[in-house]
Scaffold this active site. Structure first.
Site, PDB file in Angstrom:
ATOM      1  N   HIS A 163      -0.441   4.642   7.267  1.00 22.43           N
ATOM      2  CA  HIS A 163       0.389   5.296   6.035  1.00 22.43           C
ATOM      3  C   HIS A 163       0.373   6.839   6.356  1.00 22.43           C
ATOM      4  CE1 HIS A 163      -2.429   2.038   4.678  1.00 22.43           C
ATOM      5  NE2 HIS A 163      -1.258   1.530   4.059  1.00 22.43           N
ATOM      6  N   ASP A 212      -3.650   7.752   8.382  1.00 21.97           N
ATOM      7  CA  ASP A 212      -4.634   6.877   9.167  1.00 21.97           C
ATOM      8  C   ASP A 212      -3.981   5.787   9.982  1.00 21.97           C
ATOM      9  OD1 ASP A 212      -3.012   5.203   7.564  1.00 21.97           O
ATOM     10  OD2 ASP A 212      -4.590   4.609   5.892  1.00 21.97           O
ATOM     11  N   SER A 218       0.677  -1.069  -0.202  1.00 27.73           N
ATOM     12  CA  SER A 218       0.004   0.082   0.080  1.00 27.73           C
ATOM     13  C   SER A 218       0.817   1.377  -0.163  1.00 27.73           C
ATOM     14  CB  SER A 218      -0.794   0.063   1.118  1.00 27.73           C
ATOM     15  OG  SER A 218      -0.123   0.043   2.555  1.00 27.73           O
TER      16      SER A 218
END
Ligand SMILES: *[C@@H]1O[C@H](CO)[C@@H](O)[C@H](O)[C@H]1NC(C)=O
Ligand SMILES: *[C@@H]1O[C@H](CO)[C@@H](O)[C@H](O)[C@H]1NC(C)=O
Ligand SMILES: *[C@@H]1O[C@H](CO)[C@@H](O)[C@H](O)[C@H]1NC(C)=O
Ligand SMILES: *[C@@H]1O[C@H](CO)[C@@H](O)[C@H](O)[C@H]1NC(C)=O
Ligand SMILES: *[C@@H]1O[C@H](CO)[C@@H](O)[C@H](O)[C@H]1NC(C)=O
Length: 370
Positions: A337, A334, A37
């Site tokens: 990240h 978050d 991610s």
């Protein structure tokens, strides 16, 4: 005099035009990216919606953009610095789409190690199904659209930058809640081996300019701080990061760097750059104000969330989470990240600062301030 000035202007304009349009001046014409991610630009959202949800993407793209942040990622800043478009996600390619300037195989939540590795150890890590082996298969399927034949492929890879990660963070995340740090260390050689194997396979396929990134200082990452929720001052360093977790990452990096050195020795025709994510990110937590971020006590508070010590009682995009007023002043978006501002600062450290060894070829463009 007048005509001389006019002449100079024409020459100057011609020059600018030339620099911008002449692709030959760009050190890399293509970027291929593998990872999780931290660099996924739209693969995982083709399979599952989380990450596509608002408020992801809200600061820069103004809508969800397949990225696990409020805006651009490190890979986006790298692409732009080399005059290349944002990398299209492999799983979102449409028939006949132009792929010669780059493709992204990174998948959010994916691991360096195969799913079978975790299964054998009784660990359920579903996204491991999209790990490095799978991403390599995707690359092999796409390869005929990138180049064909020995000569064409040699020229293609001469102008292509291949990034093998960041990957491995989710392998560690999968183990942390269930295992102590001694056991985490036992997994490290396996993770490193998986990354080294992937790098080797890509070299066999023709890659000659590769990047292997390390990982973030996980002891400074809000999700880990929240998970551990320690009240013991001795667990923290002077900046507020968890000593043991950062020590485990350093242990991982030492092995990764050794593996990269071995690959360099085995493949003298290849350049492998090590990206020191750890130091490029850690300086932000050490001197947040210097980089435009909030100092204590807000340094580790995430921008998107709600409530609690790290603003993580409500998870971003779920429940009653809210986006902070000034996302550019938060390092973490978050929990897991970084914000676009955080990623921008890391990218700057990699491309314009000292955190790439050896440095990549000089980018024609600076990383934008906005
Ligand atoms: C997926 O592809 C479509 C069509 O090309 C495009 O409009 C969309 O922005 C892409 N999604 C992502 C997350 O890149
Ligand atoms: C690739 O680059 C190297 C060095 O930059 C050069 O010697 C070689 O001829 C190039 N090969 C091809 C096929 O372009
Ligand atoms: C970590 O867990 C293993 C297996 O449960 C145990 O044998 C070991 O003593 C633990 N180590 C520490 C430092 O807690
Ligand atoms: C790496 O490759 C070697 C040789 O092919 C193989 O034996 C090993 O299982 C691989 N390890 C991982 C973690 O992928
Ligand atoms: C730390 O203190 C808080 C508030 O007193 C408490 O809720 C939390 O459980 C404590 N954490 C640990 C690991 O004991």
């Amino acid at each position: 005099m007048k005509s001389l000035i006019l002449f100079s202007i024409i020459v100057a304009c011609g020059f600018v035009e030339n620099v911008v349009s002449d692709n030959n001046q760009f050190p890399y014409k293509t970027i291929l990216n593998f990872g999780d991610s931290v660099s996924d630009t739209g693969n995982s959202v083709t399979k599952e919606p989380f990450g596509a949800n608002s408020p992801y993407g809200s600061t820069y793209f103004k809508h969800p953009a397949g990225r696990m942040s409020n805006g651009r990622l490190i890979i986006d800043f790298i692409a732009k610095a080399y005059g290349l478009p944002f990398l299209p996600a492999y799983l979102n390619l449409t028939k006949g789409q132009h792929v010669k300037q780059g493709v992204n195989f990174a998948f959010s939540g994916s691991t360096a190690l195969d799913k079978s590795f975790f299964d054998q150890r009784g660990l359920d890590v579903p996204k491991a199904a999209y790990g490095l082996s799978t991403q390599f298969e995707w690359f092999q399927k796409l390869k005929p659209s990138l180049c064909t034949g020995k000569e064409d492929c040699a020229t293609f890879f001469n102008n292509t930058l291949v990034l093998v990660g960041e990957i491995g963070g989710n392998d560690i995340n999968a183990i942390i809640p269930r295992k102590n740090l001694t056991e985490v260390r036992e997994f490290v050689p396996h993770i490193v081996q998986a990354i080294a194997n992937m790098t080797s396979k890509l070299i066999e396929e023709g890659a000659v300019h590769l990047v292997v990134p390390g990982n973030f200082p996980i002891g400074c990452i809000s999700y880990v701080l929240n998970q551990v929720n320690s009240n013991k001052t001795e667990d923290f360093d002077e900046f507020g990061c968890l000593r043991n977790y950062n020590a485990a990452i350093k242990y991982y990096h030492d092995q990764l760097k050794t593996a990269v050195d071995e690959l360099r020795q085995k493949n003298p025709h290849v350049i492998i750059t090590y990206f020191n994510y750890y130091s490029a990110a850690r300086r932000l937590f050490e001197n947040p104000e210097q980089y435009g971020f909030k100092g204590k006590p807000d340094t580790f508070k995430v921008c998107c969330g709600k409530g609690g010590r790290y603003n993580l009682n409500e998870i971003c995009g779920l429940g009653n989470s809210v986006v902070c007023e000034e996302p550019s002043k938060h390092i973490n978006w978050d929990g897991f990240h970084l914000t676009e501002a955080g990623y921008r600062a890391v990218a700057q450290g990699l491309l314009e600062g000292p955190y790439a060894t050896p440095p990549l070829k000089t980018p024609p463009f600076k990383i934008p301030k906005e």
